[in-house]
Write a protein that holds these residues in place. Structure first.
Motif, mmCIF file in Angstrom:
data_model
loop_
_atom_site.group_PDB
_atom_site.id
_atom_site.type_symbol
_atom_site.label_atom_id
_atom_site.label_comp_id
_atom_site.label_asym_id
_atom_site.label_seq_id
_atom_site.Cartn_x
_atom_site.Cartn_y
_atom_site.Cartn_z
ATOM 1 N N GLU A 20 25.825 -58.239 -21.694
ATOM 2 C CA GLU A 20 27.256 -58.727 -21.150
ATOM 3 C C GLU A 20 28.046 -58.803 -22.502
ATOM 4 O O GLU A 20 27.608 -59.086 -23.531
ATOM 5 N N ALA A 21 29.323 -58.806 -22.286
ATOM 6 C CA ALA A 21 30.478 -58.994 -23.100
ATOM 7 C C ALA A 21 30.402 -60.390 -23.636
ATOM 8 O O ALA A 21 30.386 -61.481 -22.635
ATOM 9 N N GLY A 22 30.709 -60.709 -24.807
ATOM 10 C CA GLY A 22 31.019 -62.324 -25.226
ATOM 11 C C GLY A 22 31.060 -62.333 -26.573
ATOM 12 O O GLY A 22 31.301 -61.591 -27.507
ATOM 13 N N TYR A 23 30.833 -63.732 -27.199
ATOM 14 C CA TYR A 23 30.596 -64.028 -28.413
ATOM 15 C C TYR A 23 29.097 -64.535 -29.025
ATOM 16 O O TYR A 23 28.535 -65.286 -28.111
ATOM 17 N N VAL A 24 28.678 -64.182 -30.146
ATOM 18 C CA VAL A 24 27.519 -64.705 -30.252
ATOM 19 C C VAL A 24 27.589 -66.061 -30.710
ATOM 20 O O VAL A 24 28.452 -66.435 -31.445
ATOM 21 N N SER A 25 27.010 -66.759 -29.776
ATOM 22 C CA SER A 25 27.002 -68.266 -29.880
ATOM 23 C C SER A 25 25.941 -69.012 -30.730
ATOM 24 O O SER A 25 26.099 -70.190 -31.367
ATOM 25 N N GLU A 26 24.625 -68.488 -30.876
ATOM 26 C CA GLU A 26 23.539 -68.949 -31.333
ATOM 27 C C GLU A 26 22.529 -67.892 -31.598
ATOM 28 O O GLU A 26 22.206 -67.006 -30.886
ATOM 29 N N ILE A 27 21.848 -67.795 -32.944
ATOM 30 C CA ILE A 27 20.696 -67.364 -32.890
ATOM 31 C C ILE A 27 19.711 -68.149 -33.812
ATOM 32 O O ILE A 27 19.828 -68.949 -34.737
ATOM 33 N N ILE A 28 18.543 -67.974 -32.902
ATOM 34 C CA ILE A 28 17.722 -69.050 -33.167
ATOM 35 C C ILE A 28 16.556 -68.227 -34.131
ATOM 36 O O ILE A 28 15.725 -67.571 -33.838
ATOM 37 N N ALA A 29 16.595 -68.538 -35.453
ATOM 38 C CA ALA A 29 16.246 -67.785 -36.378
ATOM 39 C C ALA A 29 14.512 -67.806 -36.331
ATOM 40 O O ALA A 29 14.030 -66.592 -36.709
ATOM 41 N N ASP A 30 13.964 -69.191 -36.058
ATOM 42 C CA ASP A 30 12.631 -69.001 -36.184
ATOM 43 C C ASP A 30 12.024 -68.082 -35.144
ATOM 44 O O ASP A 30 10.986 -67.503 -35.124
ATOM 45 N N GLU A 31 12.723 -67.965 -33.839
ATOM 46 C CA GLU A 31 12.170 -67.146 -33.025
ATOM 47 C C GLU A 31 12.500 -65.670 -33.112
ATOM 48 O O GLU A 31 11.607 -64.898 -32.747
ATOM 49 N N VAL A 32 13.426 -65.319 -33.946
ATOM 50 C CA VAL A 32 13.776 -64.117 -34.419
ATOM 51 C C VAL A 32 12.741 -63.614 -35.253
ATOM 52 O O VAL A 32 12.090 -62.522 -35.452
ATOM 53 N N GLY A 33 12.334 -64.527 -36.398
ATOM 54 C CA GLY A 33 11.057 -64.323 -37.004
ATOM 55 C C GLY A 33 9.751 -63.946 -36.339
ATOM 56 O O GLY A 33 9.216 -63.299 -36.705
#
Length: 113
Positions: A20-33
């Motif tokens: 969907e369209a929107g704004y990136v509000s959070e990136i959970i770094a350890d989960e991306v890792g």
């Protein structure tokens, strides 16, 4: 220093489109890792082998606008099935309909004094 053409290359490249369209509000770094580790870009145990050809390229930062279908992440993999990795990334990169301010890069400057 190795030139890019001498570095290992992933067999597959996938984009993770925004649902969907929107704004990136959070990136959970350890989960991306964790998602990167599942590709082989990190170690689950000290005996795990790292695949230097695989990894994740984040396309958006917190506070940036994204349109539906626009890539959030490029996934470089040596496996064709990355559905589990995609699911983890969708859980780890949160979007908001409302504009979000990017967090400051510098919180405090420490000087002698």
């Amino acid at each position: 220093m190795d030139h890019p053409e001498n570095l290992p290359q992933a067999a597959y490249k996938f984009d993770l489109p925004a649902k969907e369209a929107g704004y990136v509000s959070e990136i959970i770094a350890d989960e991306v890792g964790t998602a990167a580790m599942w590709l082989g870009a990190g170690r689950a145990t000290k005996d795990s082998v790292i695949d230097l050809a695989v990894g994740l390229e984040l396309k958006k930062k917190i506070g940036e606008r994204v349109e539906e279908g626009e890539s959030l992440v490029t996934i470089y993999a040596n496996q064709e099935d990355v559905e589990e990795v995609k699911a983890k990334l969708y859980e780890s990169i949160l979007l908001s309909k409302d504009k979000v301010e990017a967090p400051p890069l510098i919180y405090k400057e420490i000087t002698e004094g």
